[in-house]
Each structure stands twice: as C-alpha cells, then as structure tokens.
Design an enzyme around this catalytic site. Sequence first.
Site, PDB file in Angstrom:
ATOM      1  N   ASN A   1      54.201  34.295  46.951  1.00 35.35           N
ATOM      2  CA  ASN A   1      54.415  35.516  47.552  1.00 35.35           C
ATOM      3  C   ASN A   1      55.256  34.994  49.038  1.00 35.35           C
ATOM      4  O   ASN A   1      55.416  35.961  49.713  1.00 35.35           O
ATOM      5  CB  ASN A   1      53.048  36.132  47.897  1.00 35.35           C
ATOM      6  CG  ASN A   1      52.646  36.903  46.711  1.00 35.35           C
ATOM      7  OD1 ASN A   1      51.266  37.093  46.527  1.00 35.35           O
ATOM      8  ND2 ASN A   1      53.666  37.328  45.765  1.00 35.35           N
ATOM      9  N   TRP A   2      55.012  33.764  49.466  1.00 36.85           N
ATOM     10  CA  TRP A   2      55.735  33.286  50.574  1.00 36.85           C
ATOM     11  C   TRP A   2      57.143  33.522  50.509  1.00 36.85           C
ATOM     12  O   TRP A   2      57.767  33.647  51.558  1.00 36.85           O
ATOM     13  CB  TRP A   2      55.658  31.651  50.634  1.00 36.85           C
ATOM     14  CG  TRP A   2      54.205  31.117  51.121  1.00 36.85           C
ATOM     15  CD1 TRP A   2      53.574  30.507  50.410  1.00 36.85           C
ATOM     16  CD2 TRP A   2      53.512  31.487  52.426  1.00 36.85           C
ATOM     17  NE1 TRP A   2      52.240  30.303  51.174  1.00 36.85           N
ATOM     18  CE2 TRP A   2      52.088  30.829  52.268  1.00 36.85           C
ATOM     19  CE3 TRP A   2      53.878  32.198  53.548  1.00 36.85           C
ATOM     20  CZ2 TRP A   2      51.258  30.771  53.346  1.00 36.85           C
ATOM     21  CZ3 TRP A   2      53.070  32.393  54.419  1.00 36.85           C
ATOM     22  CH2 TRP A   2      51.624  31.644  54.421  1.00 36.85           C
TER      23      TRP A   2
ATOM     24  N   ARG B   1      50.737  39.627  32.800  1.00 30.95           N
ATOM     25  CA  ARG B   1      51.100  38.216  32.991  1.00 30.95           C
ATOM     26  C   ARG B   1      50.080  37.555  34.102  1.00 30.95           C
ATOM     27  O   ARG B   1      49.218  38.292  34.884  1.00 30.95           O
ATOM     28  CB  ARG B   1      52.447  37.823  33.517  1.00 30.95           C
ATOM     29  CG  ARG B   1      52.934  38.799  34.838  1.00 30.95           C
ATOM     30  CD  ARG B   1      54.260  38.500  35.154  1.00 30.95           C
ATOM     31  NE  ARG B   1      54.665  39.263  36.330  1.00 30.95           N
ATOM     32  CZ  ARG B   1      55.627  40.503  36.167  1.00 30.95           C
ATOM     33  NH1 ARG B   1      56.208  40.755  35.138  1.00 30.95           N
ATOM     34  NH2 ARG B   1      55.838  41.266  37.284  1.00 30.95           N
ATOM     35  N   LEU B   2      50.182  36.262  33.936  1.00 32.99           N
ATOM     36  CA  LEU B   2      49.365  35.485  35.017  1.00 32.99           C
ATOM     37  C   LEU B   2      49.719  34.889  36.336  1.00 32.99           C
ATOM     38  O   LEU B   2      48.940  34.783  37.289  1.00 32.99           O
ATOM     39  CB  LEU B   2      48.766  34.171  34.254  1.00 32.99           C
ATOM     40  CG  LEU B   2      47.865  34.181  33.091  1.00 32.99           C
ATOM     41  CD1 LEU B   2      47.317  33.006  32.605  1.00 32.99           C
ATOM     42  CD2 LEU B   2      46.351  35.006  33.495  1.00 32.99           C
TER      43      LEU B   2
ATOM     44  N   ASN C   1      49.701  47.078  45.064  1.00 35.82           N
ATOM     45  CA  ASN C   1      49.739  47.651  46.311  1.00 35.82           C
ATOM     46  C   ASN C   1      51.034  48.453  46.778  1.00 35.82           C
ATOM     47  O   ASN C   1      51.095  49.375  47.495  1.00 35.82           O
ATOM     48  CB  ASN C   1      49.404  46.642  47.471  1.00 35.82           C
ATOM     49  CG  ASN C   1      47.827  46.155  47.215  1.00 35.82           C
ATOM     50  OD1 ASN C   1      47.198  46.587  46.522  1.00 35.82           O
ATOM     51  ND2 ASN C   1      47.688  45.091  48.037  1.00 35.82           N
TER      52      ASN C   1
ATOM     53  N   ASP D   1      47.007  43.468  41.918  1.00 39.82           N
ATOM     54  CA  ASP D   1      48.485  43.920  41.942  1.00 39.82           C
ATOM     55  C   ASP D   1      48.552  45.393  41.882  1.00 39.82           C
ATOM     56  O   ASP D   1      47.693  46.297  41.399  1.00 39.82           O
ATOM     57  CB  ASP D   1      49.068  43.440  40.834  1.00 39.82           C
ATOM     58  CG  ASP D   1      50.606  43.317  40.892  1.00 39.82           C
ATOM     59  OD1 ASP D   1      51.035  43.350  41.932  1.00 39.82           O
ATOM     60  OD2 ASP D   1      51.185  43.150  39.765  1.00 39.82           O
TER      61      ASP D   1
HETATM   62  C1  IPE Z   1      50.509  38.196  41.739  1.00 32.93           C
HETATM   63  O1  IPE Z   1      50.916  39.354  42.168  1.00 32.93           O
HETATM   64  C2  IPE Z   1      49.792  37.870  43.087  1.00 32.93           C
HETATM   65  C3  IPE Z   1      48.706  38.543  43.749  1.00 32.93           C
HETATM   66  C4  IPE Z   1      48.186  39.822  43.215  1.00 32.93           C
HETATM   67  C5  IPE Z   1      48.253  38.048  44.811  1.00 32.93           C
HETATM   68  P1  IPE Z   1      52.582  39.469  42.259  1.00 32.93           P
HETATM   69  O2  IPE Z   1      53.096  40.861  42.452  1.00 32.93           O
HETATM   70  O3  IPE Z   1      53.075  38.391  43.278  1.00 32.93           O
HETATM   71  O4  IPE Z   1      53.385  38.989  40.662  1.00 32.93           O
HETATM   72  P2  IPE Z   1      54.614  39.038  39.967  1.00 32.93           P
HETATM   73  O5  IPE Z   1      55.481  38.749  41.111  1.00 32.93           O
HETATM   74  O6  IPE Z   1      54.844  40.503  39.693  1.00 32.93           O
HETATM   75  O7  IPE Z   1      54.629  38.223  38.853  1.00 32.93           O
HETATM   76  C1  IPE Z   2      49.641  42.681  45.274  1.00 30.10           C
HETATM   77  O1  IPE Z   2      50.380  43.808  45.369  1.00 30.10           O
HETATM   78  C2  IPE Z   2      49.349  42.115  46.657  1.00 30.10           C
HETATM   79  C3  IPE Z   2      50.024  40.720  46.708  1.00 30.10           C
HETATM   80  C4  IPE Z   2      50.956  40.349  45.948  1.00 30.10           C
HETATM   81  C5  IPE Z   2      50.058  40.309  48.044  1.00 30.10           C
HETATM   82  P1  IPE Z   2      51.993  43.799  45.403  1.00 30.10           P
HETATM   83  O2  IPE Z   2      52.411  43.757  46.705  1.00 30.10           O
HETATM   84  O3  IPE Z   2      52.531  42.854  44.320  1.00 30.10           O
HETATM   85  O4  IPE Z   2      52.449  45.272  44.940  1.00 30.10           O
HETATM   86  P2  IPE Z   2      53.548  45.775  43.836  1.00 30.10           P
HETATM   87  O5  IPE Z   2      53.374  44.740  42.733  1.00 30.10           O
HETATM   88  O6  IPE Z   2      54.779  45.550  44.557  1.00 30.10           O
HETATM   89  O7  IPE Z   2      53.184  47.308  43.419  1.00 30.10           O
HETATM   90 MG    MG Z   3      52.969  42.830  42.505  1.00 31.35          MG
END
Ligand code: IPE
Ligand code: IPE
Ligand code: MG
Length: 233
Positions: free
Chosen positions: A61-62, A187-188, A15, A13
């Site tokens: 994420n979708w 969190r998970l 990026n 997480d």
């Molecule tokens: C969890 O990260 C999913 C992945 C790293 C692929 P998210 O960024 O989607 O999680 P939330 O929304 O902060 O809980």
């Molecule tokens: C994790 O990084 C990658 C995916 C969930 C695909 P994020 O895109 O959730 O990055 P933040 O949490 O917004 O920084």
């Molecule tokens: Mg994230």
Amino acid sequence: MTNVLNHLAIIMDGNGRWAKQRGLPRQAGHQKGAEVVIDIAKAAKELGVKFLTLYAFSTENWKRPIEEVNALMNLLRQYLQKDFKELKENDIRIVFIGERNMLAADICERMTALEDETAANKSATLLVALSYGARPEIVRAAQELAQKVKSGEMRLEQIDEKTFSTALDTKDVPDPDVLIRTGGEQRLSNFLLWQLAYAEFFFTDTLWPDFTKEELKTIVEKYQTRERRYGKV
Ligand code: IPE
Ligand code: IPE
Ligand code: MG
C-alpha cells in the site's frame, strides 16, 4: 461439536469502492472504514474471540499515491490519539505487527505507548497489521534465526515450526481459525501466509465500510458448522 473461534483475521477491503459508489474521494471511504473497526473489535470480543487481527495497511500500500498514503497516516494518528482509547477501556490489549521502521517516528512512538498501556489487558487482543507484508515477515524471521545459529546461540536442528513461529511478529499468538475478506476479492494480498495454513476462509462482497456485526455473527455461525479435518479422515 462446534468449532471454537479463538483467533479471527480480517482483510478490511473495499473502502475506495465504497467512496466511489457515493461520488466521494477515497479518503471518505477510509474514514468510514475506520469507524467500523471499533464496532467490529467490540463485537468480536462479545462473540468470544480472544485474538482479532486486522489488516489495516500492507507493505504494498506504500505504492499508492502520496495523498492517499498521507490521508491514511493522518487517520491512523487520529486513531492512536483518540479512538483506540475505547478499546483500552474495554480491557483489550493492542499489538501492532509489520514493518515499523517504514512508519513516521511520531506514529511509532504512539504505537509503542499504546502497546505498553494495554499490555496488562486480559479480555482480548487486537493485532493491527500496519505496513505489514507476510513475505518480509518470513524473511525477517529467517534472518533472526540464521543470526542466532551463526552466533552459536542456537543449533541448526533447533529450527523447527515452533521456533520459526516464535520468530514471526505473531509470536505467542495462536494461528487464526477464520479469515474474512470483505470487498469481493478472493486473494490474500500478502497477509499472514504462514499463520493461515489451516484457517477457514470466508469471502464477502460487502465493502468494509458496510460490514456489520450481524454479518460477522452469520459468518461465525457458518464457521461453527464447518468440518476442520487437518488432513485426517
Ligand atoms: C489488502 O487490500 C490490504 C488491506 C486491506 C490493508 P488491497 O486493496 O491493498 O489488496 P489488492 O491490491 O486488491 O490485492
Ligand atoms: C482497504 O480498502 C483499505 C486499505 C487497503 C488501506 P481499499 O482502499 O483497498 O479499497 P478498494 O479495494 O480500492 O475499494
Ligand atoms: Mg482494495
């Protein structure tokens, strides 16, 4: 006695925030994050990790903007075509877990091909959680077992923790010993809810694109000195 690290799970997480800090589009963070994946997979293998599970894209994420989802899918295509080759050459078996029917047909085909091409690799296994959510996975397992009971293939009493585990996407894979989440959240986010029952958790503020094999090594060393009690005294 030091703990053995057989299975490591990572929520990659941070990026988007990495890109934001640099005034770049979120996609740039995903690009950089994808580059880190190969390095960490190789480093984990060197540290003796037999199974590495990476959370790459969740079922939730979708719901992100279509542009971001498309950029992530194109990055995945690029990886499936080119970058995973390096892992293949490193004798790493690649397995995908998650809701495959949500992904585009060309991506699914490449995923299956890569699984087949690496099926005999022995040094380590990389599980990539793609379009993955733990609750849908558990529901699918329950449906599969219920169907078997209904058709008479299985008796109700045969449903136990062991048979349930084998109905999950992670069948044949031991539970993770360690969970790392980068990016500061604790969190998970619907990751491996069943499998993480007794894992040791490590949360780091480091954003995924900045995560290094040195930090991984430090976490592994900390894990080795933790006391795993499993409810005993
Ligand atoms: C969890 O990260 C999913 C992945 C790293 C692929 P998210 O960024 O989607 O999680 P939330 O929304 O902060 O809980
Ligand atoms: C994790 O990084 C990658 C995916 C969930 C695909 P994020 O895109 O959730 O990055 P933040 O949490 O917004 O920084
Ligand atoms: Mg994230």
